[in-house]
Design a protein around this motif. Structure first.
Motif, short mmCIF file in Angstrom:
data_model
loop_
_atom_site.label_atom_id
_atom_site.label_comp_id
_atom_site.label_asym_id
_atom_site.label_seq_id
_atom_site.Cartn_x
_atom_site.Cartn_y
_atom_site.Cartn_z
N GLN A 31 0.83 -1.32 -0.18
CA GLN A 31 0.11 -0.10 0.10
C GLN A 31 0.96 1.30 0.10
O GLN A 31 0.31 2.40 0.30
N GLY A 32 2.04 1.22 -0.38
CA GLY A 32 2.95 2.21 -0.49
C GLY A 32 2.76 3.50 -1.53
O GLY A 32 3.06 4.67 -1.33
N VAL A 33 2.21 2.77 -2.68
CA VAL A 33 1.94 3.55 -3.70
C VAL A 33 0.34 3.36 -4.29
O VAL A 33 0.41 1.97 -4.88
N LYS A 108 3.28 6.91 0.53
CA LYS A 108 3.56 6.82 1.86
C LYS A 108 4.95 7.66 1.98
O LYS A 108 5.85 7.65 0.76
N PRO A 109 5.21 8.01 3.17
CA PRO A 109 6.70 8.55 3.06
C PRO A 109 7.75 7.74 2.76
O PRO A 109 8.75 8.41 2.05
N TYR A 111 7.92 5.91 0.18
CA TYR A 111 8.14 6.07 -1.12
C TYR A 111 8.27 7.38 -1.87
O TYR A 111 8.34 7.64 -2.84
N ALA A 112 8.14 8.53 -0.81
CA ALA A 112 8.31 9.79 -1.18
C ALA A 112 9.55 10.44 -0.53
O ALA A 112 10.72 10.31 -0.79
N TYR A 113 9.24 11.37 0.44
CA TYR A 113 10.36 12.24 1.16
C TYR A 113 10.75 11.83 2.33
O TYR A 113 11.47 12.40 2.97
N GLY A 114 10.22 10.57 2.83
CA GLY A 114 10.89 9.95 3.88
C GLY A 114 10.60 10.51 5.31
O GLY A 114 9.67 11.46 5.40
N THR A 115 11.48 10.51 6.35
CA THR A 115 11.14 10.70 7.64
C THR A 115 11.75 12.31 7.62
O THR A 115 11.22 13.02 8.39
N ALA A 116 12.41 12.45 6.67
CA ALA A 116 13.01 14.11 6.94
C ALA A 116 12.17 15.22 6.06
O ALA A 116 12.20 16.31 6.67
N GLY A 117 11.50 14.52 5.33
CA GLY A 117 10.41 15.50 4.68
C GLY A 117 11.22 16.42 3.55
O GLY A 117 12.39 15.83 3.19
N ASN A 118 10.79 17.67 3.03
CA ASN A 118 11.51 18.91 2.35
C ASN A 118 11.41 20.17 3.09
O ASN A 118 10.38 20.56 3.17
N ASN A 120 10.51 23.59 4.77
CA ASN A 120 9.76 24.50 4.01
C ASN A 120 8.67 24.23 2.89
O ASN A 120 7.92 24.82 2.68
N LYS A 121 8.58 22.82 2.75
CA LYS A 121 7.75 22.34 1.84
C LYS A 121 6.83 21.24 2.53
O LYS A 121 5.53 21.22 2.32
N ILE A 122 7.50 20.15 2.92
CA ILE A 122 6.75 19.07 3.12
C ILE A 122 7.27 18.57 4.73
O ILE A 122 8.43 18.52 4.95
N PRO A 123 6.15 18.34 5.75
CA PRO A 123 6.74 18.02 7.00
C PRO A 123 7.26 16.68 7.01
O PRO A 123 7.11 15.72 6.09
N PRO A 124 7.98 16.26 7.93
CA PRO A 124 8.50 14.98 8.21
C PRO A 124 7.38 14.00 8.22
O PRO A 124 6.55 14.19 8.45
N CYS A 125 7.69 12.61 7.79
CA CYS A 125 6.66 11.59 7.51
C CYS A 125 5.57 12.01 6.98
O CYS A 125 4.61 11.21 7.53
N SER A 126 5.50 12.67 5.96
CA SER A 126 4.21 12.94 5.31
C SER A 126 4.06 12.16 4.05
O SER A 126 4.96 12.00 3.30
N SER A 127 2.69 11.73 3.96
CA SER A 127 2.43 11.15 2.89
C SER A 127 1.97 12.17 1.75
O SER A 127 1.43 13.28 2.22
N VAL A 128 2.06 11.91 0.49
CA VAL A 128 1.91 12.78 -0.55
C VAL A 128 0.88 12.42 -1.57
O VAL A 128 0.82 11.21 -1.69
N VAL A 129 0.37 13.49 -2.30
CA VAL A 129 -0.51 12.98 -3.60
C VAL A 129 0.13 13.83 -4.73
O VAL A 129 0.59 14.86 -4.66
N PHE A 130 0.40 12.90 -5.72
CA PHE A 130 0.69 13.44 -7.10
C PHE A 130 -0.15 13.22 -8.05
O PHE A 130 -0.72 12.01 -8.26
N GLU A 131 -0.60 13.99 -8.89
CA GLU A 131 -1.15 13.99 -10.24
C GLU A 131 -0.32 13.84 -11.21
O GLU A 131 0.58 14.69 -11.28
N MET A 132 -0.39 12.84 -12.10
CA MET A 132 0.69 12.75 -13.15
C MET A 132 -0.17 12.60 -14.44
O MET A 132 -1.10 11.71 -14.57
N GLU A 133 0.70 13.14 -15.64
CA GLU A 133 0.32 13.10 -16.93
C GLU A 133 1.33 12.39 -17.67
O GLU A 133 2.39 13.07 -17.64
#
Length: 455
Positions: A31-33, A108-109, A111-118, A120-133
């Motif tokens: 369930q990571g992606v 899930k984190p 598969y994305a930005y991990g425990t560190a996040g990014n 000023n943009k992404i908090p630590p341990c955050s799940s994110v959503v990407f729309e892609m074409e």
């Protein structure tokens, strides 16, 4: 079909939507992606590992806040998929898409930005959503001229690749125009595939492959069977061919740093002979591989004494001269000059290097430089008739070039003169017209004044 409104909710609701409507695309189904298709793509291939893909994307936090978007920059993003150049979620997700498809991934984190996040943009341990074409994709070009295109069906293991001189065990399937012409298991030495009727493109691709890898190679004629074709396979001249190659196993050859000087010098003779064999057969690219091995082994070596140092220098000089001759045959004149220059650095009066550099310069229309090289040849060996003949050709070409320049400049000056004359005529007509108009106006004013006078 899921809409943006479905996904722009709090984190709990977004996860519920993906759980209800999405598909887990991770290899181990953790369930990571999770993927939700918004617009179906075109039927057909999906990207393969290593393909160059072009995408548009928008990244959001589960709160709906946008943190990145290629459309805002008005420029799609390109990368080689499955190579670890991007987020793990992207490598997995894009491989599941078709051309033209639009989908959304919940990542899930890990598969994305991990425990560190990014920051000023992404908090630590955050799940994110990407729309892609997925806009388009194409195989990975292994050469600058696009003559070898690779698409990986099965990724290999480990981080090592075969090198020149390695022994490889492969399974091959070759086809041309949809017709299978070659299917076999074969072992050969990398750089010597020609001996087993294996085209240059397959040989050159092997140093990019890993053990267990299976890939498809699309070869242009230069890297296939060239202008001669392959009669035994019923392949005509200048045909594109396709090979599916599975690298079952390989044994790497020793690298330069793994051999001592004596071992290298012992091997040079056999490698040179192999190169000469390919050269005489007109297989110049294969010959180049052999001569370059010699240079790579010895160019940084220093002999223990005068005699051994002379032997090293002689081997390097011969290899560069042979490389220059090969590049002359395949019309890569810059490479000819580079290799001749390296010889001349070691042996200022080398007759063959000066002559071959002159030939390359003549063929690049550098007539004065070529003539200077041939004149130096005569200083080394005044009886070199070929150099005298080449000097005559250079003089003739220089004269011809000067005559052409004269005609060009004469025509140019004539055109300038005609243009200036035309400009003067136009200006003269305009001036005459203006004077005429002024005279006419003066006459009218005079008549009017005369009519206004009392009798």
């Amino acid at each position: 079909m899921t809409t943006d409104q479905d996904l722009s909710m709090d984190g709990q609701s977004a996860r519920a939507v993906f759980a209800a409507k999405g598909t887990d695309v991770t290899p181990n189904k953790d369930q990571g992606v999770i993927k939700v298709v918004k617009r179906q793509g075109l039927d057909g291939d999906r990207p393969m590992i290593g393909d160059r893909v072009m995408v548009h994307y928008t990244g959001r936090l589960l709160t709906g806040k946008k943190f990145d978007c290629s459309r805002d920059r008005k420029e799609p993003f390109s990368f080689n998929v499955g190579k670890g150049q991007v987020l793990k979620a992207w490598d997995i997700g894009v491989l599941s898409m078709q051309r033209g498809e639009v989908c959304t991934f919940l990542c899930k984190p890990e598969y994305a930005y991990g425990t560190a996040g990014n920051p000023n943009k992404i908090p630590p341990c955050s799940s994110v959503v990407f729309e892609m074409e997925l806009l388009k994709f194409e195989g990975e070009a292994l050469t600058d001229d696009g003559g070898i295109i690779r698409r990986i069906k099965v990724k290999g293991d480990g981080y090592t690749n075969p090198n020149d001189g390695a022994t490889v065990d492969v399974h091959l399937q070759g086809s041309c125009g949809g017709r299978l012409f070659d299917c076999r298991d074969v072992s050969f030495i990398v750089g010597e595939g020609e001996d087993k009727s294996i085209p240059l493109g397959v040989d050159r691709a092997l140093d990019k492959m890993q053990r267990g890898e299976c890939c498809i190679l699309y070869l242009k004629p230069k890297y296939g069977f060239g202008s001669e074709g392959k009669p035994e396979y019923k392949i005509g001249p200048d045909k594109d061919v396709v090979y599916e190659v599975a690298l079952k196993d390989f044994q790497r050859a020793k690298e330069s740093w793994e051999m001592d000087l004596s071992e290298k010098l012992d091997l040079v003779g056999d490698v040179k002979n192999k190169g000469n064999q390919y050269f005489k057969a007109g297989r110049y690219y294969q010959a180049i591989i052999q001569y370059q091995r010699i240079v790579s082994w010895l160019e940084m070596e220093c002999g223990a004494g005068v005699e051994q140092q002379k032997r090293i220098q002689d081997c390097i000089v011969t290899a560069h001269l042979n490389l220059a001759l090969c590049f002359l045959r395949i019309k890569e004149f810059s490479q000819v000059i580079d290799n001749c220059n390296k010889v001349i650095e070691l042996d200022k009066g080398n007759e063959k290097a000066l002559y071959r550099r002159g030939e390359a310069r003549l063929l690049r229309n550098e007539f004065s430089l070529a003539m200077a090289d041939f004149q130096q040849v005569l200083q080394v060996n005044s009886s070199n008739r070929a150099a005298r003949a080449q000097i005559s050709i250079c003089q003739s070409k220089i004269k011809e070039h000067h005559e052409q320049d004269k005609k060009t400049y004469a025509n140019m000056f004539q055109k300038f003169a005609e243009r200036d004359a035309k400009t003067r005529r136009t200006k003269r007509r305009r001036d005459e017209s203006e004077r005429s108009g002024m005279n006419g106006e003066v006459g009218i004013k005079r008549r009017r004044r005369s009519q206004d006078c009392l009798p």
